[in-house]
Write a protein that holds these residues in place. Structure first.
Motif, PDB file in Angstrom:
ATOM      1  N   PHE A  14       0.979  -1.115  -0.019  1.00 36.65           N
ATOM      2  CA  PHE A  14      -0.079  -0.039  -0.098  1.00 36.65           C
ATOM      3  C   PHE A  14       0.938   1.272  -0.149  1.00 36.65           C
ATOM      4  CE2 PHE A  14      -4.132  -1.325   0.152  1.00 36.65           C
ATOM      5  CZ  PHE A  14      -4.323  -2.663   0.958  1.00 36.65           C
ATOM      6  N   LYS A  15       0.321   2.141  -0.628  1.00 36.71           N
ATOM      7  CA  LYS A  15       0.982   3.603  -0.457  1.00 36.71           C
ATOM      8  C   LYS A  15       1.314   3.949   0.909  1.00 36.71           C
ATOM      9  CE  LYS A  15       0.020   8.356  -1.784  1.00 36.71           C
ATOM     10  NZ  LYS A  15      -0.863   9.247  -2.193  1.00 36.71           N
ATOM     11  N   GLY A  16       2.476   4.480   0.850  1.00 31.72           N
ATOM     12  CA  GLY A  16       3.072   4.763   2.552  1.00 31.72           C
ATOM     13  C   GLY A  16       3.741   3.630   3.066  1.00 31.72           C
ATOM     14  N   ALA A  17       3.634   2.599   2.792  1.00 29.22           N
ATOM     15  CA  ALA A  17       4.066   1.477   3.558  1.00 29.22           C
ATOM     16  C   ALA A  17       5.596   1.347   3.184  1.00 29.22           C
ATOM     17  CB  ALA A  17       3.342   0.203   3.279  1.00 29.22           C
ATOM     18  N   PRO A  18       6.308   0.657   3.837  1.00 25.87           N
ATOM     19  CA  PRO A  18       7.695   0.164   3.555  1.00 25.87           C
ATOM     20  C   PRO A  18       7.730  -0.896   2.427  1.00 25.87           C
ATOM     21  CG  PRO A  18       7.289  -0.777   5.705  1.00 25.87           C
ATOM     22  CD  PRO A  18       6.065   0.025   5.227  1.00 25.87           C
ATOM     23  N   VAL A  19       8.987  -0.591   1.656  1.00 33.31           N
ATOM     24  CA  VAL A  19       9.140  -1.642   0.491  1.00 33.31           C
ATOM     25  C   VAL A  19      10.451  -2.165   0.836  1.00 33.31           C
ATOM     26  CG1 VAL A  19       9.427  -1.839  -1.867  1.00 33.31           C
ATOM     27  CG2 VAL A  19       7.631  -0.169  -1.001  1.00 33.31           C
ATOM     28  N   GLU A  20      10.367  -3.432   0.725  1.00 32.34           N
ATOM     29  CA  GLU A  20      11.685  -4.168   0.465  1.00 32.34           C
ATOM     30  C   GLU A  20      11.900  -5.313  -0.567  1.00 32.34           C
ATOM     31  OE1 GLU A  20      13.326  -7.090   3.431  1.00 32.34           O
ATOM     32  OE2 GLU A  20      15.281  -5.805   3.582  1.00 32.34           O
ATOM     33  N   LEU A  21      12.518  -4.887  -1.774  1.00 37.51           N
ATOM     34  CA  LEU A  21      12.571  -5.957  -2.800  1.00 37.51           C
ATOM     35  C   LEU A  21      14.129  -6.805  -2.461  1.00 37.51           C
ATOM     36  CD1 LEU A  21      11.879  -3.508  -5.423  1.00 37.51           C
ATOM     37  CD2 LEU A  21      10.454  -5.399  -4.723  1.00 37.51           C
ATOM     38  N   LYS A  22      13.983  -8.109  -2.544  1.00 39.02           N
ATOM     39  CA  LYS A  22      15.074  -8.977  -2.350  1.00 39.02           C
ATOM     40  C   LYS A  22      15.828  -9.380  -3.446  1.00 39.02           C
ATOM     41  CE  LYS A  22      13.290 -11.010   2.116  1.00 39.02           C
ATOM     42  NZ  LYS A  22      12.313  -9.825   2.457  1.00 39.02           N
ATOM     43  N   PRO A  75      11.325   3.495   2.629  1.00 39.75           N
ATOM     44  CA  PRO A  75      10.650   3.616   3.836  1.00 39.75           C
ATOM     45  C   PRO A  75       9.074   4.075   3.525  1.00 39.75           C
ATOM     46  CG  PRO A  75      12.022   5.502   3.809  1.00 39.75           C
ATOM     47  CD  PRO A  75      12.485   4.643   2.470  1.00 39.75           C
ATOM     48  N   PHE A  76       8.724   4.776   2.427  1.00 39.43           N
ATOM     49  CA  PHE A  76       7.493   4.922   2.248  1.00 39.43           C
ATOM     50  C   PHE A  76       7.185   4.907   0.737  1.00 39.43           C
ATOM     51  CE2 PHE A  76       7.011   6.511   6.425  1.00 39.43           C
ATOM     52  CZ  PHE A  76       8.182   7.030   6.719  1.00 39.43           C
ATOM     53  N   ALA A  77       6.403   4.055   0.265  1.00 39.36           N
ATOM     54  CA  ALA A  77       5.985   3.563  -1.141  1.00 39.36           C
ATOM     55  C   ALA A  77       5.141   4.737  -1.474  1.00 39.36           C
ATOM     56  CB  ALA A  77       5.601   2.122  -1.341  1.00 39.36           C
ATOM     57  N   GLN A  78       5.534   5.053  -2.709  1.00 35.00           N
ATOM     58  CA  GLN A  78       4.567   6.064  -3.573  1.00 35.00           C
ATOM     59  C   GLN A  78       4.032   5.187  -4.776  1.00 35.00           C
ATOM     60  OE1 GLN A  78       4.206   9.277  -2.713  1.00 35.00           O
ATOM     61  NE2 GLN A  78       5.537   8.382  -0.841  1.00 35.00           N
ATOM     62  N   THR A 103      11.437  -8.246 -10.381  1.00 35.37           N
ATOM     63  CA  THR A 103      10.053  -8.254  -9.367  1.00 35.37           C
ATOM     64  C   THR A 103       9.477  -7.079  -9.556  1.00 35.37           C
ATOM     65  OG1 THR A 103      11.519  -8.988  -7.238  1.00 35.37           O
ATOM     66  CG2 THR A 103       9.485  -7.858  -6.990  1.00 35.37           C
ATOM     67  N   LYS A 104       7.961  -7.575  -9.969  1.00 29.12           N
ATOM     68  CA  LYS A 104       7.210  -6.339 -10.154  1.00 29.12           C
ATOM     69  C   LYS A 104       6.571  -5.918  -9.052  1.00 29.12           C
ATOM     70  CE  LYS A 104       3.114  -5.416 -13.276  1.00 29.12           C
ATOM     71  NZ  LYS A 104       1.966  -6.047 -13.947  1.00 29.12           N
ATOM     72  N   LEU A 105       6.804  -4.500  -8.741  1.00 22.61           N
ATOM     73  CA  LEU A 105       6.220  -3.891  -7.627  1.00 22.61           C
ATOM     74  C   LEU A 105       4.988  -2.993  -7.954  1.00 22.61           C
ATOM     75  CD1 LEU A 105       6.375  -2.830  -4.445  1.00 22.61           C
ATOM     76  CD2 LEU A 105       7.932  -0.788  -5.480  1.00 22.61           C
ATOM     77  N   SER A 106       3.999  -3.299  -7.307  1.00 26.18           N
ATOM     78  CA  SER A 106       2.668  -2.725  -7.394  1.00 26.18           C
ATOM     79  C   SER A 106       2.414  -1.943  -6.234  1.00 26.18           C
ATOM     80  CB  SER A 106       1.583  -3.769  -7.782  1.00 26.18           C
ATOM     81  OG  SER A 106       0.422  -3.347  -7.980  1.00 26.18           O
ATOM     82  N   VAL A 107       2.210  -0.797  -6.142  1.00 26.52           N
ATOM     83  CA  VAL A 107       1.674   0.288  -4.960  1.00 26.52           C
ATOM     84  C   VAL A 107       0.518   0.479  -5.139  1.00 26.52           C
ATOM     85  CG1 VAL A 107       2.416   2.318  -3.643  1.00 26.52           C
ATOM     86  CG2 VAL A 107       4.125   1.319  -5.038  1.00 26.52           C
ATOM     87  N   ILE A 108      -0.152   0.105  -4.102  1.00 28.46           N
ATOM     88  CA  ILE A 108      -1.761   0.160  -3.999  1.00 28.46           C
ATOM     89  C   ILE A 108      -2.238   1.520  -3.415  1.00 28.46           C
ATOM     90  CG2 ILE A 108      -4.072  -0.807  -3.429  1.00 28.46           C
ATOM     91  CD1 ILE A 108      -2.244  -3.460  -3.098  1.00 28.46           C
ATOM     92  N   PRO A 109      -2.817   2.313  -4.201  1.00 35.84           N
ATOM     93  CA  PRO A 109      -3.143   3.448  -3.676  1.00 35.84           C
ATOM     94  C   PRO A 109      -4.192   3.879  -2.366  1.00 35.84           C
ATOM     95  CG  PRO A 109      -4.088   3.504  -5.853  1.00 35.84           C
ATOM     96  CD  PRO A 109      -3.550   2.050  -5.332  1.00 35.84           C
TER      97      PRO A 109
END
Lengths: 109, 114
Positions: A14-22, A75-78, A103-109
């Protein structure tokens, strides 16, 4: 032989959540690690490389030689971070990059 | 910002035919590369080119493949007799220095072999 493993094919946050791509790598020498990104309908482009130790678009990655990892963090996904992310490795004296599967990153609004 | 240009964006060919994929690297770059990505698979290195000769090639880059820089600006990849398994997106890239420098990629040529 060198190898790059990206265990997640798809990561949704989700938007605003931290992201870690391994990213984990296999290489007996001293590698150079990179993250490349491909936004929708755009070309593959360099996001960052470990040797620069810089932060690009809020992303950072630390090379952990003990764990042979180079995870990408923010720290905060956009929403505009939604893209395909590729980890890549280059070895000393070589001209080639070895890529992970991405890795396909999908940030959910 | 300068860009790597690739033509055509799509190429359809019959098995056994020759294809030439074209690339115009960034003008002050010295290192040139071809990569390919078969659908659903990794981006794979094919070949690097420096000082008018191949500097490194992968196992994929067999005798059916060749590269050329005919006129100081274009950089071409030729596949002499295409196979079904050559169907892929082919990316050209260039850089000021070797692979540990920033690579600039083209937008790719989608090759479909029928």
């Amino acid at each position: 032989a060198q190898r790059v493993t990206q265990p997640e094919k798809l990561l949704s946050v989700f938007k605003g959540a931290p992201v870690e791509l391994k990213c984990n790598y296999s290489y007996s020498g001293s590698p150079e690690l990179f993250w490349y990104v491909q936004y929708s309908r755009q070309r593959l482009q360099l996001l960052l490389r470990h040797i620069s130790r810089e932060s690009i678009k809020g992303f950072t990655a630390d090379l952990n030689k003990g764990e042979t990892s180079f995870h990408l963090k923010k720290p905060f996904a956009q929403e505009e971070d939604s893209a395909m992310y590729y980890c890549a490795l280059s070895s000393v004296g070589s001209y080639q990059l070895t890529f992970g599967k991405g890795t396909k990153l999908s940030v959910i609004p | 910002e300068p860009e790597v240009t690739q033509t055509p964006s799509h190429q359809v060919t019959q098995m056994g035919q020759e294809v030439i994929l074209r690339c115009v690297p960034i003008s002050n770059h010295l290192y040139f590369y071809w990569y390919r990505q078969i659908l659903g698979q990794k981006v794979e290195f094919l070949v690097s080119f420096y000082n008018n000769e191949i500097s490194e090639k992968s196992e994929i880059f067999d005798d059916q493949f060749s590269v050329e820089r005919p006129d100081g600006s274009n950089f071409t990849l030729k596949i002499r007799s295409t196979k079904l398994e050559d169907s892929a997106m082919y990316f050209c890239a260039s850089s000021e220095g070797p692979a540990n420098e920033k690579l600039f990629f083209g937008s790719g040529t989608q090759l479909s072999v029928l």
